[in-house]
Design a protein around this motif. Structure first.
Motif, PDB file in Angstrom:
ATOM      1  N   LYS A 157       0.820  -1.212   0.000  1.00 13.25           N
ATOM      2  CA  LYS A 157       0.000   0.000   0.000  1.00 13.25           C
ATOM      3  C   LYS A 157       0.852   1.259   0.000  1.00 13.25           C
ATOM      4  CE  LYS A 157      -4.310  -1.668   2.014  1.00 13.25           C
ATOM      5  NZ  LYS A 157      -5.314  -1.488   3.092  1.00 13.25           N
ATOM      6  N   VAL A 158       1.954   1.234   0.734  1.00 13.45           N
ATOM      7  CA  VAL A 158       2.853   2.394   0.746  1.00 13.45           C
ATOM      8  C   VAL A 158       3.469   2.603  -0.632  1.00 13.45           C
ATOM      9  CG1 VAL A 158       4.995   3.306   1.705  1.00 13.45           C
ATOM     10  CG2 VAL A 158       3.323   2.224   3.213  1.00 13.45           C
ATOM     11  N   PHE A 159       3.918   1.502  -1.261  1.00 12.80           N
ATOM     12  CA  PHE A 159       4.476   1.612  -2.612  1.00 12.80           C
ATOM     13  C   PHE A 159       3.437   2.169  -3.581  1.00 12.80           C
ATOM     14  CE2 PHE A 159       8.682  -0.442  -3.188  1.00 12.80           C
ATOM     15  CZ  PHE A 159       8.951  -0.706  -1.853  1.00 12.80           C
ATOM     16  N   GLY A 160       2.206   1.679  -3.470  1.00  9.02           N
ATOM     17  CA  GLY A 160       1.164   2.165  -4.369  1.00  9.02           C
ATOM     18  C   GLY A 160       0.801   3.610  -4.116  1.00  9.02           C
ATOM     19  N   GLY A 163       3.211   5.830  -5.849  1.00 10.43           N
ATOM     20  CA  GLY A 163       3.314   5.609  -7.272  1.00 10.43           C
ATOM     21  C   GLY A 163       4.448   4.711  -7.716  1.00 10.43           C
ATOM     22  N   LEU A 164       4.997   3.898  -6.834  1.00  9.35           N
ATOM     23  CA  LEU A 164       6.091   2.995  -7.194  1.00  9.35           C
ATOM     24  C   LEU A 164       5.544   1.605  -7.503  1.00  9.35           C
ATOM     25  CD1 LEU A 164       8.736   3.960  -4.462  1.00  9.35           C
ATOM     26  CD2 LEU A 164       8.689   4.671  -6.864  1.00  9.35           C
ATOM     27  N   PRO A 165       6.198   0.878  -8.397  1.00  8.58           N
ATOM     28  CA  PRO A 165       5.759  -0.497  -8.662  1.00  8.58           C
ATOM     29  C   PRO A 165       5.970  -1.373  -7.436  1.00  8.58           C
ATOM     30  CG  PRO A 165       7.849  -0.034  -9.765  1.00  8.58           C
ATOM     31  CD  PRO A 165       7.352   1.277  -9.224  1.00  8.58           C
TER      32      PRO A 165
END
Length: 315
Positions: A157-160, A163-165
């Motif tokens: 969720k943090v990556f999303g 905006g990171l894959p």
């Protein structure tokens, strides 16, 4: 007129002098009695299982029935050293060591230095850095497994959100190594942190005061005083961390089970699978002995290098 005074080397101590330096017999007897419980436990739970493993490695023993089975001599050892799965597992253990040892040493040193420099809350920081180390491996694995779960895990969720894959922490080899490395860093660096903290406390404060009077900044004090004086501790932390990383099992087994497709399975898990899943006790014992010799060789090489450096410094 010059007077030459010749000095002779001191004569070696005689046998009588060496006996005189020994503690009295009652004290030696008391020392033996006090250390006897340790030696009994050491023989029963360390030396004893090692000897049993050596004996089992020469037999076709299984873990589903009693007895040693048939004598096979060195056949188990030949099979171990020619098994590509064993060498793949050995490489996985080495790779894990390379991934975790440098950051665990550096992070522990940085955290110990920072915790020793703060003026308020020093006890809180020391407790916070060390606390994860006392958490059981199963609990840590469950926490990180939940954090790595796609769609609902905290880290995806943090990556999303930024905006990171999102890496596939569980289903890919590279993601699996990343997942187990991050988990190990958070979980185990507290032990090295304690060793560095104890070593920093032994540095005399007068050294820092003299450096401050001479105009040394805090960074210069750390670079030219703290780090050099912690050289022996760094050597100790490094070899302990290498040996601990080579014996990795818990976090990889609980988090990834050696997957995907055994691409992260270390040697200890390979031995576990052959001994307790395939029920080949003799072969598992032979694999254990081979890996034991490898670890002893690494320890001996490190000890020889340390002695050579110490002799060079003394010369």
């Amino acid at each position: 007129m010059t007077t030459v005074v010749s000095t002779r080397p001191a004569a070696p101590a005689s046998a009588a002098d060496q006996r005189a330096d020994r503690p009295p017999r009652p004290e030696r007897r008391a020392g033996l009695l006090l250390t006897a419980p340790f030696f009994v436990i050491y023989l029963l739970f360390l030396v004893g299982p090692l000897l049993v493993g050596v004996v089992l490695s020469f037999f076709n023993a299984t873990t589903v029935k009693s007895g040693l089975g048939d004598w096979v001599g060195l056949s188990n050892y030949r099979e171990v050293v020619t098994d590509p799965l064993f060498w793949d597992a050995l490489w996985h253990s080495v790779l894990f060591t390379l991934l975790t040892t440098p950051p665990l040493v550096v992070l522990a040193l940085v955290a110990a230095v920072l915790a020793s420099r703060v003026r308020r809350g020093r006890l809180f920081y020391r407790l916070a850095f060390f606390a994860p180390y006392v958490v059981p491996s199963s609990v840590v694995a469950l926490i990180f497994l939940w954090m790595y779960t796609p769609e609902i895990g905290l880290i995806p969720k943090v990556f999303g959100a930024v905006g990171l894959p999102v890496p596939d922490f569980i289903g890919s080899t590279s993601g699996g190594w990343t997942a187990v490395t991050l988990m190990t860093l958070w979980w185990t660096f507290g032990f090295n942190f304690v060793l560095y903290t104890a070593a920093i406390q032994d540095v005399p404060p007068d050294v820092y005061e003299a450096a401050a009077i001479d105009g040394a900044s805090p960074w210069q004090q750390i670079r030219h005083i703290t780090v050099p004086l912690l050289g022996r501790t760094t050597s100790l932390v490094l070899i302990l961390q290498i040996l601990a990383s080579l014996k990795v099992f818990d976090q990889i087994y609980l988090l990834l089970a050696g997957g995907p497709n055994q691409s992260t399975r270390p040697v200890i898990e390979y031995i576990y699978d052959t001994g307790f899943t395939s029920y080949r006790g003799g072969y598992g014992a032979a694999a254990t002995m081979v890996y034991f010799v490898i670890i002893v060789a690494i320890s001996a090489a490190w000890y020889g290098l340390r002695r050579r450096r110490a002799a060079g410094a003394a010369a």
